[in-house]
Design a protein around this motif. Structure first.
Motif, PDB file in Angstrom:
ATOM      1  N   LYS A 389      11.725  55.333  31.485  1.00 47.96           N
ATOM      2  CA  LYS A 389      12.349  56.477  31.666  1.00 47.96           C
ATOM      3  C   LYS A 389      12.059  57.687  30.352  1.00 47.96           C
ATOM      4  CE  LYS A 389      16.482  54.728  34.096  1.00 47.96           C
ATOM      5  NZ  LYS A 389      17.865  54.272  34.082  1.00 47.96           N
ATOM      6  N   GLN A 390      11.779  56.764  29.079  1.00 43.37           N
ATOM      7  CA  GLN A 390      11.541  57.901  28.043  1.00 43.37           C
ATOM      8  C   GLN A 390      10.008  57.537  27.506  1.00 43.37           C
ATOM      9  OE1 GLN A 390      14.865  57.104  25.857  1.00 43.37           O
ATOM     10  NE2 GLN A 390      16.217  58.436  26.886  1.00 43.37           N
ATOM     11  N   ARG A 391       9.127  57.645  28.241  1.00 44.23           N
ATOM     12  CA  ARG A 391       7.629  57.296  27.727  1.00 44.23           C
ATOM     13  C   ARG A 391       7.421  58.297  26.683  1.00 44.23           C
ATOM     14  NH1 ARG A 391       5.196  52.577  28.495  1.00 44.23           N
ATOM     15  NH2 ARG A 391       5.899  52.900  30.687  1.00 44.23           N
ATOM     16  N   ASN A 392       7.575  59.468  26.796  1.00 44.25           N
ATOM     17  CA  ASN A 392       6.815  60.490  25.784  1.00 44.25           C
ATOM     18  C   ASN A 392       7.613  60.238  24.506  1.00 44.25           C
ATOM     19  OD1 ASN A 392       5.030  61.457  27.860  1.00 44.25           O
ATOM     20  ND2 ASN A 392       6.633  63.218  28.210  1.00 44.25           N
ATOM     21  N   LEU A 393       8.964  60.327  24.595  1.00 45.62           N
ATOM     22  CA  LEU A 393       9.682  59.910  23.368  1.00 45.62           C
ATOM     23  C   LEU A 393       9.298  58.595  22.646  1.00 45.62           C
ATOM     24  CD1 LEU A 393      12.120  60.797  21.429  1.00 45.62           C
ATOM     25  CD2 LEU A 393      13.644  59.869  22.699  1.00 45.62           C
ATOM     26  N   TYR A 394       8.995  57.574  23.593  1.00 48.09           N
ATOM     27  CA  TYR A 394       8.696  56.613  23.005  1.00 48.09           C
ATOM     28  C   TYR A 394       7.512  56.343  22.212  1.00 48.09           C
ATOM     29  CZ  TYR A 394       6.792  51.559  22.752  1.00 48.09           C
ATOM     30  OH  TYR A 394       6.277  50.604  22.321  1.00 48.09           O
ATOM     31  N   LEU A 395       6.582  57.365  22.530  1.00 49.42           N
ATOM     32  CA  LEU A 395       5.252  57.457  21.972  1.00 49.42           C
ATOM     33  C   LEU A 395       5.287  57.844  20.510  1.00 49.42           C
ATOM     34  CD1 LEU A 395       2.707  58.522  24.743  1.00 49.42           C
ATOM     35  CD2 LEU A 395       2.737  56.357  23.915  1.00 49.42           C
ATOM     36  N   ILE A 396       6.144  59.041  20.568  1.00 44.89           N
ATOM     37  CA  ILE A 396       6.338  59.457  19.139  1.00 44.89           C
ATOM     38  C   ILE A 396       7.337  58.509  17.994  1.00 44.89           C
ATOM     39  CG2 ILE A 396       7.806  61.178  17.838  1.00 44.89           C
ATOM     40  CD1 ILE A 396       7.543  62.980  20.500  1.00 44.89           C
ATOM     41  N   LEU A 397       7.973  57.769  18.847  1.00 50.08           N
ATOM     42  CA  LEU A 397       8.952  56.888  17.933  1.00 50.08           C
ATOM     43  C   LEU A 397       7.831  55.734  17.509  1.00 50.08           C
ATOM     44  CD1 LEU A 397      12.231  56.593  20.098  1.00 50.08           C
ATOM     45  CD2 LEU A 397      12.029  57.856  17.824  1.00 50.08           C
ATOM     46  N   LEU A 398       6.932  55.304  18.639  1.00 56.69           N
ATOM     47  CA  LEU A 398       6.136  54.239  18.299  1.00 56.69           C
ATOM     48  C   LEU A 398       5.197  54.750  16.984  1.00 56.69           C
ATOM     49  CD1 LEU A 398       4.879  51.430  19.006  1.00 56.69           C
ATOM     50  CD2 LEU A 398       3.474  52.570  20.672  1.00 56.69           C
ATOM     51  N   GLY A 399       4.839  55.973  16.890  1.00 58.43           N
ATOM     52  CA  GLY A 399       3.824  56.310  15.994  1.00 58.43           C
ATOM     53  C   GLY A 399       4.666  56.149  14.551  1.00 58.43           C
ATOM     54  N   LEU A 400       5.952  56.936  14.739  1.00 59.71           N
ATOM     55  CA  LEU A 400       6.909  56.650  13.405  1.00 59.71           C
ATOM     56  C   LEU A 400       7.128  55.165  13.063  1.00 59.71           C
ATOM     57  CD1 LEU A 400       9.293  59.419  14.023  1.00 59.71           C
ATOM     58  CD2 LEU A 400       7.461  59.535  12.555  1.00 59.71           C
ATOM     59  N   GLY A 401       7.323  54.594  14.001  1.00 59.85           N
ATOM     60  CA  GLY A 401       7.368  52.805  13.797  1.00 59.85           C
ATOM     61  C   GLY A 401       6.454  52.264  13.026  1.00 59.85           C
TER      62      GLY A 401
END
Length: 648
Positions: A389-401
């Motif tokens: 449901k939140q693919r785009n937000l996940y990519l940002i969080l993944l980068g930060l992670g």
């Protein structure tokens, strides 16, 4: 830290049962029975506020117990008496009383009485540092309590006691689990006494688990309950836990004040075991403040008490604390001695205890692990749904992670590298220290042998020189006299050379094995047999003796000299035909040893009528030097026996 973890169940319920049973039979209590009942009630009342008063009333009850025919009252008396001895830390006596009570309940067919007594016995075994036996008793009791809603308070007490054992094993998650289960039961029953005990144990556990803030909050709750209930033991226990908490937080002055208050409270209440623990705490503060000389007498006093009461749990930290105090006070030999005591006790404790408990803990741990894995799997499924449901937000969080993961990974690797370097340095330091200690030990051995050379060989050579000078400057010495003196000097010289060879033999060995000692002794016996026309020396060695066992050179030399002196005395004075030398395995103060016996069939003597000569004195001194048990027995016409029991 020890806690008296088991609830002293209110006696009034037992008395109520007693009254009900008597009403059914329409039998009125006698005056003795009424007095007996009153004394037991008073003993129970003072159990946690004034142990001396409780002891006084239970002794009064005991004086009339033989005139009481009521079985229920007698069992109530045994319960109260066992509780008092348990509270006074006289665990052996408490165990005897509880076993008698258990037999009585089993004979009557009272499952509640059996379970309650099993729980009491578990507490005693726990205080005696026998956790395996303790948990066996607790589990037997819990099986009954948990299956009957009427006895949930007893179930809570038993759960708490099992939690205490887990805490001592440093399995804090399991301990917290059992405390929580007990607390759920007690909170619903509003049992203030049990609330106090559970919170005191939780606070102690959280201190050890490194959660000081949460521990302090819970201990404050426990203190309020203890003051409200005037529970003197609870006040002392909570104050002691607060002292430990302040100590770990570095507030040494405040910790010392708490320890002093707790110690005074324990002593006034009569709990010397706990009072000694506060002294150990004060001693630790002295050590922290670099006042080791003040800590040493406190620790010695506590250790003497713990050794007398066989309190292994408290001896472990006390040995280490006293070793540290001696080290700070620059007494390395004493420091090393208490480290050795700690290691010896730890090996014995690990060997004898916890096998079944560890198995149980591991089984429970595996169950928890499976539960966690299931929870993680459910969490992963939910996470995947959220990711869809939140693919785009996940990519940002993944980068930060990833960014933070790299930073954290770098920090972890760096920390691990620093730790490995530190471990290598510590390993090198330990190796160097071990080598220094080894060299120091060898040096001490060689110094001891050098002193032996100086004292024995040196004095004998001085005598030879003096005798030869006397003969040289003597005037008008008859040839026969001169020949006799020269012959004596020749024999004395040969003896001196033999002793010198023996000493050189010892100096050439860093260690002397039993095999080396046997070979040297055999050589000496062969020489003595050849020199003596009348006496035969026989050597017998038990085949069970480990001939590969080694002594340091000084100890080996003392053993050889002691036997040599005994042989020489027998040849010189006894007039015996045969001398027997026997080696066999033995035990000395619970440690492996061997016994050497030198026995002749000569004329013997009465030791009380004969003053101790140099030979007897030298043998006793050498036995003392190697901490051997020495004994000389003799009587006229019955020969002489010299026995030395030498620790391995």
């Amino acid at each position: 830290m020890k806690q008296l973890a088991l609830t002293v169940f209110l006696f009034f319920s037992i008395l109520a049962n007693a009254q009900t049973e008597k009403n059914k039979n329409n039998v009125e209590l006698s005056k003795d029975e009424l007095k007996f009942k009153a004394k037991i009630e008073l003993a129970d009342k003072y159990l946690f506020t004034n142990i001396d008063s409780a002891t006084y009333f239970i002794k009064q009850a005991e004086e009339i117990s033989n005139r009481i025919a009521d079985e229920i009252l007698i069992r109530s008396f045994l319960k109260s008496k066992g509780d008092i001895y348990k509270t006074k830390n006289d665990f052996e006596e408490a165990l005897v009383i509880y076993e008698e009570l258990l037999d009585s309940f089993q004979e009557k067919g009272d499952p509640y009485g059996v379970a309650r007594t099993q729980s009491d016995i578990g507490v005693v075994y726990e205080e005696m540092s026998e956790p395996q036996k303790a948990i066996e008793q607790y589990l037997k009791a819990l099986k009954f309590f948990e299956n009957d809603p009427e006895y949930q308070s007893n179930a809570a007490a038993t759960l708490m006691n099992i939690g205490v054992i887990h805490k001592k094993q440093k399995n804090y998650s399991e301990a917290e689990n059992y405390y929580r289960r007990a607390q759920v039961i007690i909170d619903s029953d509003n049992d203030e006494d049990m609330k106090l005990r559970i919170r005191a144990n939780q606070g102690s556990m959280l201190i050890e688990a490194g959660k000081p803030d949460k521990a302090k909050s819970i201990l404050k709750e426990a203190y309020v309950i203890a003051k409200k209930e005037n529970h003197q033991q609870g006040i002392a226990t909570v104050t002691q836990n607060l002292a430990i908490l302040e100590y770990y937080k570095g507030n040494l002055s405040q910790a010392a004040d708490y320890f002093t208050l707790a110690g005074d409270a324990h002593e006034s209440y009569g709990n010397l075991q706990a009072a000694m623990t506060t002294r150990v705490g004060i001693a630790e503060i002295y050590i922290k403040n670099k006042e080791a000389q003040k800590a040493i007498p406190l620790l010695k006093n506590a250790i003497a008490f713990y050794e007398e009461t066989n309190d292994s749990d408290r001896l472990f930290p006390s040995y280490l604390s006293l070793s540290s105090a001696f080290a700070y006070n620059r007494e390395p030999d004493s420091a090393r001695a208490y480290i050795d005591k700690y290691v010896e006790l730890r090996e014995k404790y690990d060997e004898e205890n916890n096998k079944e408990i560890i198995f149980e803990l591991d089984k429970k741990y595996q169950t928890e692990k499976k539960d966690r894995e299931l929870a993680e799997q459910k969490s992963a499924i939910l996470q995947k749904e959220l990711e869809a449901k939140q693919r785009n937000l996940y990519l940002i969080l993944l980068g930060l992670g990833l960014f933070f993961a790299v930073i954290i990974g770098w920090l972890i690797i760096r920390q691990k590298t620093l730790k490995n370097n530190q471990l290598r340095q510590e390993s090198k330091l330990k190796a160097a220290q071990a080598e220094i200690e080894k060299q120091n030990s060898l040096q001490e051995q060689r110094l001891s042998i050098s002193r032996d050379l100086h004292d024995n060989i040196g004095s004998q050579l001085t005598f030879l020189i003096s005798s030869m000078d006397s003969l040289r400057y003597a005037k008008q010495v008859a040839p026969e006299t001169a020949n006799d003196k020269l012959e004596n000097l020749s024999q004395f010289t040969r003896k001196t050379i033999g002793e010198l060879r023996d000493t050189i033999w010892a100096m050439n060995h860093d260690e002397i094995s039993f095999q080396d000692l046997q070979e040297r002794l055999t050589s000496h016996i062969n020489t003595a047999n050849q020199a003596s026309a009348t006496t035969q020396i026989l050597l017998n060695i038990d085949p069970e003796i480990n001939k590969a066992h080694s002594f340091d050179s000084v100890k080996g030399m003392h053993i050889f000299r002691l036997i040599q002196e005994a042989i020489n005395n027998s040849i010189k004075y006894s007039g015996s035909d045969t001398i027997h030398i026997d080696f066999e395995k033995a035990d000395l103060n619970g440690k492996n040893a061997f016994k050497v016996t030198i026995k002749d069939d000569g004329k013997g003597f009465d030791p009380e009528q004969v003053a101790s000569g140099n030979g007897m004195r030298y043998m006793k001194e050498r036995a003392d030097a190697i901490e051997a048990d020495f004994n000389l027995t003799s009587s006229p016409e019955n020969g002489t026996s010299v026995i030395a029991v030498v620790p391995c």
